[in-house]
Scaffold this active site. Structure first.
Site, mmCIF file in Angstrom:
data_model
loop_
_atom_site.group_PDB
_atom_site.id
_atom_site.type_symbol
_atom_site.label_atom_id
_atom_site.label_comp_id
_atom_site.label_asym_id
_atom_site.label_seq_id
_atom_site.Cartn_x
_atom_site.Cartn_y
_atom_site.Cartn_z
ATOM 1 N N ALA A 1 -8.925 6.710 -5.524
ATOM 2 C CA ALA A 1 -10.122 6.152 -6.083
ATOM 3 C C ALA A 1 -10.143 5.492 -4.324
ATOM 4 C CB ALA A 1 -9.781 4.566 -6.718
ATOM 5 N N GLU B 1 -9.472 -1.055 -3.137
ATOM 6 C CA GLU B 1 -9.963 -2.445 -4.656
ATOM 7 C C GLU B 1 -11.017 -3.222 -4.565
ATOM 8 O OE1 GLU B 1 -6.533 -4.943 -4.380
ATOM 9 O OE2 GLU B 1 -4.820 -3.379 -4.570
ATOM 10 N N GLU C 1 -7.980 -7.305 -8.305
ATOM 11 C CA GLU C 1 -7.441 -6.424 -7.694
ATOM 12 C C GLU C 1 -7.026 -4.615 -8.638
ATOM 13 O OE1 GLU C 1 -7.095 -9.509 -7.946
ATOM 14 O OE2 GLU C 1 -5.717 -10.397 -6.885
ATOM 15 N N ASP D 1 -4.291 -7.969 -17.633
ATOM 16 C CA ASP D 1 -3.880 -7.862 -16.660
ATOM 17 C C ASP D 1 -5.359 -7.495 -15.862
ATOM 18 O OD1 ASP D 1 -2.484 -9.176 -14.336
ATOM 19 O OD2 ASP D 1 -1.400 -7.457 -14.271
ATOM 20 N N ASP E 1 -6.193 10.431 -10.699
ATOM 21 C CA ASP E 1 -7.303 10.541 -9.783
ATOM 22 C C ASP E 1 -7.356 8.743 -8.535
ATOM 23 O OD1 ASP E 1 -9.545 11.717 -11.073
ATOM 24 O OD2 ASP E 1 -9.370 9.653 -12.957
ATOM 25 N N LYS F 1 1.463 8.335 -7.734
ATOM 26 C CA LYS F 1 2.317 7.029 -7.941
ATOM 27 C C LYS F 1 3.343 7.193 -7.668
ATOM 28 C CE LYS F 1 2.631 2.759 -10.381
ATOM 29 N NZ LYS F 1 1.724 1.806 -11.245
ATOM 30 N N SER G 1 5.387 -3.317 -6.347
ATOM 31 C CA SER G 1 6.706 -3.683 -6.509
ATOM 32 C C SER G 1 7.660 -2.465 -6.419
ATOM 33 C CB SER G 1 7.025 -4.443 -7.447
ATOM 34 O OG SER G 1 5.659 -5.732 -7.523
ATOM 35 N N SER H 1 6.565 0.250 -6.873
ATOM 36 C CA SER H 1 5.986 1.953 -6.109
ATOM 37 C C SER H 1 5.485 2.243 -4.772
ATOM 38 C CB SER H 1 4.796 2.104 -7.459
ATOM 39 O OG SER H 1 4.139 1.625 -7.489
HETATM 40 P P1 ATP Z 1 2.797 -4.060 -8.308
HETATM 41 O O1 ATP Z 1 3.803 -3.343 -8.578
HETATM 42 O O2 ATP Z 1 3.519 -5.179 -7.586
HETATM 43 O O3 ATP Z 1 2.079 -5.089 -9.777
HETATM 44 P P2 ATP Z 1 0.228 -2.836 -8.250
HETATM 45 O O4 ATP Z 1 0.315 -2.154 -9.242
HETATM 46 O O5 ATP Z 1 -1.004 -3.043 -7.012
HETATM 47 O O6 ATP Z 1 1.604 -3.491 -6.932
HETATM 48 P P3 ATP Z 1 0.767 0.340 -7.785
HETATM 49 O O7 ATP Z 1 -0.130 0.487 -9.288
HETATM 50 O O8 ATP Z 1 1.563 0.797 -7.426
HETATM 51 O O9 ATP Z 1 1.035 -1.184 -7.280
HETATM 52 O O10 ATP Z 1 -0.389 0.107 -6.430
HETATM 53 C C1 ATP Z 1 -0.211 0.271 -5.177
HETATM 54 C C2 ATP Z 1 -1.516 0.179 -4.201
HETATM 55 O O11 ATP Z 1 -1.506 1.314 -4.108
HETATM 56 C C3 ATP Z 1 -2.445 -0.768 -4.527
HETATM 57 O O12 ATP Z 1 -2.138 -1.927 -4.167
HETATM 58 C C4 ATP Z 1 -3.531 -0.218 -5.197
HETATM 59 O O13 ATP Z 1 -4.620 -0.068 -3.124
HETATM 60 C C5 ATP Z 1 -2.784 1.536 -4.120
HETATM 61 N N1 ATP Z 1 -3.625 2.686 -5.414
HETATM 62 C C6 ATP Z 1 -2.989 2.082 -6.987
HETATM 63 N N2 ATP Z 1 -3.472 3.484 -6.766
HETATM 64 C C7 ATP Z 1 -4.386 4.033 -5.922
HETATM 65 C C8 ATP Z 1 -5.303 5.067 -6.664
HETATM 66 N N3 ATP Z 1 -5.472 6.113 -7.663
HETATM 67 N N4 ATP Z 1 -6.670 5.347 -5.355
HETATM 68 C C9 ATP Z 1 -5.875 5.390 -4.588
HETATM 69 N N5 ATP Z 1 -4.987 3.998 -4.340
HETATM 70 C C10 ATP Z 1 -4.846 3.236 -4.870
#
Ligand code: ATP
Length: 324
Positions: free
Chosen positions: A115, A119, A162, A158, A113, A63, A44, A46
Site C-alpha cells: 500500500a 495510512e 491508522e 481495531d 499487498d 512484514k 512493536s 515487526s
Molecule cells: P503495532 O504492531 O505496534 O500495533 P502496526 O500494527 O502499525 O504496529 P505493522 O503492521 O508491523 O505494525 O506495520 C508497521 C507500519 O508499516 C505501519 O505503520 C504501516 O504504516 C506500514 N505498513 C504495514 N503494512 C503495510 C503495507 N501492506 N503496505 C505499506 N505499508 C505498510
C-alpha cells in the site's frame, strides 16, 4: 507448525482454465525469491519492508516478525490470528491480501499487498479534515470491506484510520488483523460443509464474552467496557467514530487519558460541531448508539442518504479517487 518448511512457503492458487475447470497451482517462495528495499514502517513486533519478487518483478510489502521477541512477549497467538484471518479473507480489493508466509532461523515473513500511499491517518493529519465527497468515497470502501469481513466470519475489533492503508490508486486496504475475532462458521443450509471450519458458505455464529480487551481506547464500543463482549456491531461503532473523525479531524470520544476516554464512551458524551452536515449527523448518531442492537447494519448504512451518490458493488473499486 503449519508454517511452511524453512525458507519456503506453499501458496496454493486456484484458477479456472478456459473450460471452467479449476486448476490448483502450488507456488513455493522463500526469502531468496525477493529483493528487499525500503522500510515502510515499524510496529512493536515487526518491520514492514517493500520487496520485489525477483521472478515476476511484482512489488509487495513484507512484514518481518522477530520470533524471539514474539515468543518472549507471548504474542504467538496474535500472529496466528493475523495469518488465519488474512487467509480467510483472501479475495477482497479493500483488504490487504496475504500471498505467502515463510520463516528462517530468526524471523517470520508475511508477504502482503503493498500500500504505497500509507495510512489514511496520515492523510487526515496532513489535511486536518476531509470534505463530504472524500468521506463518502473512503467511507463507502470501508463499509464494503467490513461487510465482506463480517460475511466471512471476521470481526476486526481495531478499526481506525491508522489501520486503513491506501494503494497506488488511493483505494483503501484494511490491515492489522492481529486482534480480530474469527467466528466459527455454521454448516451451510444446503448440507455442503466445505473442507474445514473455514467453510465460507456457512453462516458466522457470534459467540460473545470470549473476548479479552482489545482495540484502541478512542474507538472501543461501550459494550466492551461494560460486558466485555464484542460482535459485528462493535465494528459498526468504530465506523461511526471514523466517519466523525474524517469530517471533524478528531475522534468523537477523546480525553487526556484512557480512563476519561472510557468514561465519555460509557456516558455517550460527544457532540457535533455546528458545521457538521445534518445528513452526516443523522448517520453518525445512528451508529454511535450505546445499545449495539440499535445501531444500523452495513446494509442500512449503504442505503442511508449520506451514501446516496455512491454506487456500491464492483464499481466502487474502479472509481477514480476524488481530489483530496
Ligand atoms: P503495532 O504492531 O505496534 O500495533 P502496526 O500494527 O502499525 O504496529 P505493522 O503492521 O508491523 O505494525 O506495520 C508497521 C507500519 O508499516 C505501519 O505503520 C504501516 O504504516 C506500514 N505498513 C504495514 N503494512 C503495510 C503495507 N501492506 N503496505 C505499506 N505499508 C505498510
Amino acid at each position: 507448525d503449519d508454517w511452511a518448511e524453512r525458507g519456503a512457503a506453499v501458496h496454493v492458487q486456484r484458477e479456472a482454465d478456459a473450460n471452467g475447470n479449476v486448476q490448483t497451482k502450488t507456488i513455493k517462495k522463500g526469502v531468496k525469491d525477493f529483493t528487499f528495499g525500503r522500510i515502510l514502517g515499524e510496529g512493536s513486533f515487526s518491520t514492514v519492508v517493500a520487496a520485489t519478487d525477483r521472478q515476476t518483478l511484482r512489488e509487495y510489502a513484507i512484514k518481518i516478525l522477530d520470533k524471539r521477541h514474539i515468543i518472549k512477549e507471548k504474542k504467538v497467538k496474535y500472529v496466528n490470528i493475523e495469518k488465519n484471518t488474512l487467509n480467510r479473507l483472501g479475495d477482497h480489493p479493500g483488504i490487504v491480501r496475504l500471498y505467502y508466509t515463510f520463516q528462517d532461523e530468526r524471523s517470520l515473513y508475511f508477504v502482503l499487498d503493498l500500500a504505497p500511499n500509507g495510512e489514511l491517518f496520515s492523510v487526515l493529519k496532513k489535511l486536518g479534515t476531509l470534505n463530504m465527497e472524500c468521506t463518502q468515497y473512503y467511507g463507502a470502501q470501508l463499509l464494503d470491506a467490513v461487510g465482506y469481513m463480517h460475511d466471512h466470519g471476521v470481526i476486526h475489533r481495531d478499526l481506525k484510520p491508522e489501520n486503513i492503508l491506501l494503494d497506488e490508486n488511493m483505494r483503501i486496504k484494511v490491515t492489522d488483523f492481529g486482534t480480530a475475532k474469527l467466528l466459527s462458521m455454521q454448516k451451510s443450509v444446503n448440507g455442503t460443509t466445505g473442507a474445514s471450519s473455514d467453510n465460507i458458505s456457512g453462516i458466522p455464529i457470534e459467540d460473545d464474552r470470549s473476548n479479552s480487551f482489545v482495540g484502541t481506547a478512542e474507538y472501543v464500543p461501550p459494550e466492551l467496557l461494560t460486558d466485555k463482549a464484542a460482535g459485528r456491531s462493535s465494528d459498526i461503532w468504530a465506523i461511526g467514530c471514523i466517519l466523525y473523525q474524517l469530517l471533524c479531524g478528531k475522534p468523537p470520544f477523546k480525553a487526556s487519558n484512557e480512563y476519561q476516554t472510557f468514561q465519555k464512551i460509557i456516558k455517550l458524551e460527544y457532540s457535533f460541531p455546528a458545521l457538521f452536515s445534518p445528513v452526516a449527523r443523522d448517520l453518525v448518531s445512528h451508529l454511535l448508539l450505546t445499545d449495539p442492537s440499535k445501531r444500523l447494519t452495513i446494509e442500512q448504512i449503504k442505503a442511508h442518504p449520506f451514501f446516496a451518490d455512491v454506487e456500491f458493488g464492483p464499481a466502487l473499486w474502479s472509481r477514480k479517487s476524488p481530489r483530496l
